[in-house]
Design a protein around this motif. Structure first.
Motif, PDB file in Angstrom:
ATOM      1  N   THR A  62      50.814  52.625  66.407  1.00 28.24           N
ATOM      2  CA  THR A  62      49.468  52.206  66.783  1.00 28.24           C
ATOM      3  C   THR A  62      48.697  51.859  65.517  1.00 28.24           C
ATOM      4  O   THR A  62      49.235  51.902  64.415  1.00 28.24           O
ATOM      5  N   ARG A  63      47.441  51.559  65.661  1.00 31.45           N
ATOM      6  CA  ARG A  63      46.633  51.249  64.484  1.00 31.45           C
ATOM      7  C   ARG A  63      46.397  52.479  63.618  1.00 31.45           C
ATOM      8  O   ARG A  63      46.205  52.369  62.421  1.00 31.45           O
ATOM      9  N   ASN A  64      46.390  53.655  64.242  1.00 33.20           N
ATOM     10  CA  ASN A  64      46.044  54.875  63.513  1.00 33.20           C
ATOM     11  C   ASN A  64      47.245  55.678  63.045  1.00 33.20           C
ATOM     12  O   ASN A  64      47.096  56.600  62.256  1.00 33.20           O
ATOM     13  N   ARG A  65      48.436  55.404  63.550  1.00 37.17           N
ATOM     14  CA  ARG A  65      49.617  56.178  63.146  1.00 37.17           C
ATOM     15  C   ARG A  65      50.825  55.264  63.043  1.00 37.17           C
ATOM     16  O   ARG A  65      50.915  54.252  63.738  1.00 37.17           O
TER      17      ARG A  65
END
Length: 123
Positions: A62-65
């Motif tokens: 994802t964008r965060n991980r």
């Protein structure tokens, strides 16, 4: 022929998994929508492929991980593998030697620590 990088959209994979689960649910409630035994066959196949796509959706970055497999090591993967094999009801006469083999392979193939000699300055 031009080579291009193909990216996988996480939302597309999720929608495909949900659609396959919906097909499986509909065909399990009304198996006669498709003639003969094909309704049961198609419903079971849709459920299995939907589970694989749902697992793939969970593993995508994802964008965060980062991707789910980016930080997986042997110490965390071995117990999960044994639990998964136990859930598939693999007999213990196969499971125990398999666990020993996986542990042995993990010990043999693990990265070695390089010992460097101490540097002495001023000599």
């Amino acid at each position: 022929m031009q080579l291009s990088k193909i990216t996988v959209s996480r939302s597309t994979v999720g929608f495909l998994a949900m659609g396959l689960f919906a097909v499986s649910l509909v065909l399990s409630v009304w198996p006669n929508l498709v003639s003969g035994a094909a309704g049961t066959l198609v419903g079971g196949a849709a459920a299995r492929v939907g589970m694989v796509l749902a697992a793939y959706w969970l593993a995508l970055p994802t964008r965060n991980r980062p991707a789910a497999w980016a930080n997986v090591g042997l110490a965390s993967a071995l117990p999960l593998l044994l639990v998964a094999l136990a859930l598939f009801r693999i007999p213990f006469r196969i499971l125990i030697p398999l666990a020993g083999f996986v542990l042995l392979v993990g010990v043999v193939l693990r990265p070695r620590q390089v010992r460097r000699p101490e540097r002495r300055f001023g000599e």
